[in-house]
Design a protein around this motif. Structure first.
Motif, PDB file in Angstrom:
ATOM      1  N   ASP A 283       0.823  -1.198   0.000  1.00  0.00           N
ATOM      2  CA  ASP A 283       0.000   0.000   0.000  1.00  0.00           C
ATOM      3  C   ASP A 283       0.863   1.257   0.000  1.00  0.00           C
ATOM      4  O   ASP A 283       1.990   1.275   0.514  1.00  0.00           O
ATOM      5  N   ALA A 284       0.315   2.308  -0.558  1.00  0.00           N
ATOM      6  CA  ALA A 284       0.984   3.607  -0.520  1.00  0.00           C
ATOM      7  C   ALA A 284       0.904   4.172   0.893  1.00  0.00           C
ATOM      8  O   ALA A 284      -0.068   3.958   1.621  1.00  0.00           O
ATOM      9  N   ARG A 285       1.948   4.920   1.267  1.00  0.00           N
ATOM     10  CA  ARG A 285       1.943   5.575   2.574  1.00  0.00           C
ATOM     11  C   ARG A 285       2.209   7.064   2.395  1.00  0.00           C
ATOM     12  O   ARG A 285       2.948   7.488   1.504  1.00  0.00           O
ATOM     13  N   LYS A 286       1.594   7.825   3.264  1.00  0.00           N
ATOM     14  CA  LYS A 286       1.753   9.270   3.226  1.00  0.00           C
ATOM     15  C   LYS A 286       3.092   9.662   3.822  1.00  0.00           C
ATOM     16  O   LYS A 286       3.470   9.190   4.901  1.00  0.00           O
ATOM     17  N   LEU A 287       3.822  10.549   3.122  1.00  0.00           N
ATOM     18  CA  LEU A 287       5.131  10.978   3.616  1.00  0.00           C
ATOM     19  C   LEU A 287       5.086  12.390   4.180  1.00  0.00           C
ATOM     20  O   LEU A 287       5.586  12.626   5.275  1.00  0.00           O
ATOM     21  N   SER A 288       4.513  13.347   3.459  1.00  0.00           N
ATOM     22  CA  SER A 288       4.581  14.747   3.885  1.00  0.00           C
ATOM     23  C   SER A 288       3.293  15.198   4.549  1.00  0.00           C
ATOM     24  O   SER A 288       2.225  14.625   4.325  1.00  0.00           O
ATOM     25  N   SER A 289       3.409  16.247   5.350  1.00  0.00           N
ATOM     26  CA  SER A 289       2.243  16.875   5.988  1.00  0.00           C
ATOM     27  C   SER A 289       2.461  18.381   6.042  1.00  0.00           C
ATOM     28  O   SER A 289       2.368  19.009   7.096  1.00  0.00           O
ATOM     29  N   ILE A 290       2.777  18.960   4.909  1.00  0.00           N
ATOM     30  CA  ILE A 290       3.032  20.394   4.838  1.00  0.00           C
ATOM     31  C   ILE A 290       1.686  21.124   4.825  1.00  0.00           C
ATOM     32  O   ILE A 290       0.790  20.762   4.060  1.00  0.00           O
ATOM     33  N   PRO A 291       1.511  22.146   5.671  1.00  0.00           N
ATOM     34  CA  PRO A 291       0.188  22.780   5.806  1.00  0.00           C
ATOM     35  C   PRO A 291      -0.453  23.197   4.497  1.00  0.00           C
ATOM     36  O   PRO A 291      -1.659  23.006   4.295  1.00  0.00           O
ATOM     37  N   ASP A 292       0.310  23.784   3.576  1.00  0.00           N
ATOM     38  CA  ASP A 292      -0.262  24.257   2.315  1.00  0.00           C
ATOM     39  C   ASP A 292      -0.028  23.298   1.153  1.00  0.00           C
ATOM     40  O   ASP A 292      -0.184  23.669  -0.015  1.00  0.00           O
ATOM     41  N   GLY A 293       0.343  22.056   1.454  1.00  0.00           N
ATOM     42  CA  GLY A 293       0.488  21.054   0.418  1.00  0.00           C
ATOM     43  C   GLY A 293       1.826  21.105  -0.282  1.00  0.00           C
ATOM     44  O   GLY A 293       2.662  21.990  -0.047  1.00  0.00           O
ATOM     45  N   ALA A 294       2.052  20.136  -1.157  1.00  0.00           N
ATOM     46  CA  ALA A 294       3.331  19.986  -1.853  1.00  0.00           C
ATOM     47  C   ALA A 294       3.090  19.731  -3.332  1.00  0.00           C
ATOM     48  O   ALA A 294       2.018  19.269  -3.737  1.00  0.00           O
TER      49      ALA A 294
ATOM     50  N   ASP B 149      12.409  14.486   4.470  1.00  0.00           N
ATOM     51  CA  ASP B 149      13.213  13.313   4.824  1.00  0.00           C
ATOM     52  C   ASP B 149      12.373  12.046   4.715  1.00  0.00           C
ATOM     53  O   ASP B 149      11.234  11.997   5.200  1.00  0.00           O
ATOM     54  N   LEU B 150      12.943  11.035   4.093  1.00  0.00           N
ATOM     55  CA  LEU B 150      12.208   9.792   3.886  1.00  0.00           C
ATOM     56  C   LEU B 150      11.960   9.055   5.197  1.00  0.00           C
ATOM     57  O   LEU B 150      10.943   8.388   5.368  1.00  0.00           O
ATOM     58  N   ALA B 151      12.883   9.178   6.136  1.00  0.00           N
ATOM     59  CA  ALA B 151      12.791   8.405   7.374  1.00  0.00           C
ATOM     60  C   ALA B 151      11.616   8.837   8.238  1.00  0.00           C
ATOM     61  O   ALA B 151      10.924   7.990   8.826  1.00  0.00           O
ATOM     62  N   ASN B 152      11.371  10.146   8.328  1.00  0.00           N
ATOM     63  CA  ASN B 152      10.356  10.614   9.271  1.00  0.00           C
ATOM     64  C   ASN B 152       9.381  11.641   8.694  1.00  0.00           C
ATOM     65  O   ASN B 152       8.498  12.131   9.403  1.00  0.00           O
ATOM     66  N   GLY B 153       9.531  12.000   7.416  1.00  0.00           N
ATOM     67  CA  GLY B 153       8.632  12.958   6.801  1.00  0.00           C
ATOM     68  C   GLY B 153       8.864  14.392   7.220  1.00  0.00           C
ATOM     69  O   GLY B 153       8.071  15.280   6.888  1.00  0.00           O
ATOM     70  N   LYS B 154       9.967  14.668   7.919  1.00  0.00           N
ATOM     71  CA  LYS B 154      10.255  16.020   8.363  1.00  0.00           C
ATOM     72  C   LYS B 154      10.467  16.939   7.160  1.00  0.00           C
ATOM     73  O   LYS B 154      11.174  16.598   6.219  1.00  0.00           O
ATOM     74  N   ALA B 155       9.854  18.130   7.208  1.00  0.00           N
ATOM     75  CA  ALA B 155       9.968  19.105   6.128  1.00  0.00           C
ATOM     76  C   ALA B 155      10.840  20.268   6.572  1.00  0.00           C
ATOM     77  O   ALA B 155      10.599  20.867   7.627  1.00  0.00           O
ATOM     78  N   THR B 156      11.846  20.602   5.772  1.00  0.00           N
ATOM     79  CA  THR B 156      12.765  21.698   6.076  1.00  0.00           C
ATOM     80  C   THR B 156      12.762  22.690   4.932  1.00  0.00           C
ATOM     81  O   THR B 156      12.986  22.317   3.771  1.00  0.00           O
ATOM     82  N   ASP B 157      12.503  23.952   5.243  1.00  0.00           N
ATOM     83  CA  ASP B 157      12.513  25.009   4.235  1.00  0.00           C
ATOM     84  C   ASP B 157      13.961  25.305   3.862  1.00  0.00           C
ATOM     85  O   ASP B 157      14.736  25.813   4.679  1.00  0.00           O
ATOM     86  N   LEU B 158      14.338  25.032   2.624  1.00  0.00           N
ATOM     87  CA  LEU B 158      15.707  25.261   2.169  1.00  0.00           C
ATOM     88  C   LEU B 158      15.901  26.666   1.608  1.00  0.00           C
ATOM     89  O   LEU B 158      17.034  27.066   1.327  1.00  0.00           O
ATOM     90  N   THR B 159      14.821  27.405   1.427  1.00  0.00           N
ATOM     91  CA  THR B 159      14.904  28.743   0.811  1.00  0.00           C
ATOM     92  C   THR B 159      14.172  29.770   1.673  1.00  0.00           C
ATOM     93  O   THR B 159      13.217  30.401   1.209  1.00  0.00           O
ATOM     94  N   PRO B 160      14.612  29.992   2.909  1.00  0.00           N
ATOM     95  CA  PRO B 160      13.924  30.941   3.797  1.00  0.00           C
ATOM     96  C   PRO B 160      14.256  32.391   3.444  1.00  0.00           C
ATOM     97  O   PRO B 160      14.854  33.128   4.238  1.00  0.00           O
TER      98      PRO B 160
END
Length: 669
Positions: free
Chosen positions: A119-130, A193-204
């Protein structure tokens, strides 16, 4: 030889032995056709993932699913389903996982599907989507693009307090774009990150990254070693009045984003060569011109950590007069396959590196989304034509067949080329479309289509919106001229429309109409014209300059050049096209303003415009309709409160086609 009576009877009564009766396409046929798009070749070259979209009138939205086709056999299967919609499949570096964007839970997020089963699994949870996922080379994560609130602390929030409103406050230009309000938000690149779905803004940074305007076909690139990231970004403090998009780089030893191109025109679509030694990108040379020739540039990438951008820059398309629309590297880094618009078609060229020898390898129709197998020769791509909706092709043959059975029931005459001498004594080309059930000796009413842009072109493609076959389905002959300003005929031809909106293109259209009207199957007493955007401008211009047409259709057209310059978002567009802003160069705006010729309007006109059109503001349509009614011209207004510059929702598309075709038919039949 005599045919037995029993066999003769069966030939008449047994439908399975008779040729299928083809018929004219209807809107129900058109909307039901599956939309194949975005093919992605797996790393081992054995599979192609792609999307298949279906328009639902019941749900009033498009629904897309991910499919996978086997290259060797063509066998295909759907691999996603359930609620929401799925798009943008992307293979992991090892080919074992498909990342894709799905709206099945909490908006558009990244999901992962093990291609071997599960089954597919959800990776990201960014508030405004990806959107736009890109795998990092090692497979440890992905890059995505997402909108964020910017800045976090905003005046509107302080003023709202405990009583929120829908009010907006802004202090900068480009507060809206196409159909999207941009005030109070930025587009940034995130690492997931694939391991935990953590989202990091690379262009602040206080910029849209990648750029939202004058961008290319994918404006984020990662080096093969995963150490460097390149983006296309407009780094100026004011972005609405210029096209100064540059490439920026970050990587080890680089504290902030460093600019690596310094061109006043737009640079976009960065791609690293597989060996990591070269960064390719597309570049427009002239500042402020969004339709300049796109050159394919190659930048040496020896040691970006020490001195990014120090490598030699080479124009791989020097001496060519055509633009590269998109491209992809060969696996060996010794060639590039480029998509080039050429005389109404999108062809695929191979460009050797080095040497830059150009060889056309795929032609006919429109070919996009090219990918190259390990042998450097086998290509997968999306192919379409005026008689064939998009399907995935493999080196000259169809790999998928989602629309074949539906198309087999339809009478879809092919386009025929049209040529004549137009303005400036230049050769001008276009297309003719005969109606279904065409009968030699019969004369048909004509619908004359005018493209937008203005730097655009009618191509041999399956139109998702202005579809030639749909216009022809009511028994119309259809003509479409690629007038001065059109792309695919050399940059000089494209340049000719700027500051000449009402003379060279109009002359081409009238000379083309002379040629078309003399065709033995065209009834020159029953001719109508229709156009959108710049094509809509030309419809308003035609209304004030000729009575040759019995009926007109105008979609999102420019009626008043001065108000257009004050209400559009990309200000460089009107600045370039009219030689400056309207406060400094009013004469040219006045010269080519349809408003100034309204007293000559006589032809019945349907005006179509939408509330969310921020490119050509709704007020342009209001002004034109008011003018028509005050001049005593028969007019109708079709308004969409929930559409932008294009009509996309299935029910609205049904309303658009029914209203437009009935309006034309009412005056031409």
């Amino acid at each position: 030889m005599r045919i037995p009576v029993s066999l003769f009877a069966c030939l008449i009564l047994c439908p399975s032995l008779l040729p299928a009766q083809r018929r004219a396409i209807t809107f129900e046929d058109f909307i039901a056709l599956k939309g194949v798009s975005d093919p992605q070749l797996s790393p081992d070259g054995k599979w192609v993932a792609y999307t298949v979209g279906v328009a639902s009138l019941q749900e009033n939205r498009g629904i897309s699913r991910i499919w996978v086709a086997e290259v060797a056999t063509g066998r295909s299967r759907q691999v996603t389903g359930g609620p929401g919609s799925d798009r943008q499949p992307r293979w992991s570096p090892d080919g074992k996982t498909l990342a894709f964007i799905s709206t099945r839970d909490s908006g558009a997020q990244v999901w992962l599907l093990p291609i071997g089963g599960g089954d597919a699994r959800k990776l990201s949870s960014i508030p405004d989507g990806a959107s736009d996922p890109i795998w990092l080379p090692g497979g440890a994560g992905l890059l995505v693009v997402s909108d964020i609130k910017w800045p976090v602390d905003q005046e509107i929030d302080r003023r709202n307090g405990a009583y929120p409103t829908d009010a907006r406050i802004w202090t900068n230009l480009m507060w809206r774009h196409w159909d999207d309000f941009r005030a109070g938000k930025r587009q940034h690149v995130f690492r997931i990150d694939l391991a935990n779905g953590k989202a990091t803004d690379l262009t602040p940074v206080d910029h849209d990254v990648p750029t939202i305007a004058t961008g290319g076909d994918g404006d984020v690139a990662v080096s093969p070693d995963g150490q460097s990231i390149v983006v296309a970004m407009h780094g100026d403090s004011v972005v609405a009045d210029n096209t100064n998009v540059d490439l920026y780089f970050t990587g080890p030893g680089v504290a902030t984003w460093r600019r690596i191109t310094n061109n006043q025109g737009a640079d976009n679509t960065p791609r690293f060569s597989p060996d990591g030694k070269t960064l390719a990108y597309l570049s427009m040379e002239r500042a402020g011109f969004e339709a300049d020739r796109l050159r394919l540039m190659l930048l040496g990438w020896p040691d970006p950590r020490a001195n990014a951008g120090a490598g030699q820059v080479v124009d791989a398309t020097a001496g060519w007069d055509l633009s590269v629309g998109s491209y992809t590297w060969c696996p060996t880094s010794k060639c590039i396959y480029a998509i080039v618009e050429e005389r109404g078609r999108d062809n695929i060229y191979r460009i050797d590196v080095p040497g830059f020898k150009r060889t056309r390898v795929i032609t006919g129709g429109v070919n996009t989304n090219v990918a190259v197998a390990a042998d450097g020769k086998t290509l997968t791509y999306l192919h379409q034509s005026n008689t064939q909706p998009p399907e995935v092709w493999l080196s000259g043959k169809a790999l998928t067949h989602h629309t074949d059975s539906a198309v087999a029931t339809l009478d879809l005459p092919p386009l025929e080329e049209l040529g004549f001498v137009g303005a400036l004594d230049d050769s001008v080309f276009g297309w003719m479309q005969k109606p279904p059930g065409f009968v030699t000796g019969q004369r048909y009413p004509l619908v004359y289509l005018i493209h937008g842009g203005p730097q655009g072109a009618w191509t041999d493609s399956w139109g998702a919106r202005w579809n030639f076959q749909m216009f022809a389905s009511r028994g119309f002959a259809v003509a479409a001229v690629n007038f001065h300003g059109s792309t695919g005929y050399g940059q000089k031809f494209t340049d000719a429309i700027s500051r000449h909106w009402g003379d060279y293109p109009y002359e081409d259209l009238m000379k083309g109409l002379d040629v078309v009207a003399r065709l033995p199957y065209v009834d020159s007493t029953r001719m109508g014209a229709a156009g959108a955007s710049y094509g809509g401008y030309m419809v308003y211009w035609i209304a004030g300059h000729t009575d040759r047409f019995k009926v007109l259709v105008d979609h999102d057209g420019v009626f008043n050049t001065v108000s257009m310059a004050g209400s559009t978002e990309e200000l460089w567009f009107t600045d370039w096209e009219f030689g400056g802003n309207p406060y400094a160069n009013r004469d040219l705006y006045r010269q080519w303003n349809p408003l100034n010729f309204v007293e000559h309007w006589k032809t019945p006109m349907l005006v179509v415009h939408s509330q969310l059109d921020y490119r050509v503001d709704l007020s342009e349509g209001y002004q034109a309709f008011t003018a028509a009614k005050r001049m005593g011209v028969a007019a109708k207004f079709l308004y969409f409160p929930d559409e932008g510059h294009w009509v996309l929702r299935p029910r609205n598309r049904r309303m658009w086609w029914g209203t437009v075709l009935d309006w034309l038919e009412g005056y031409l039949k």
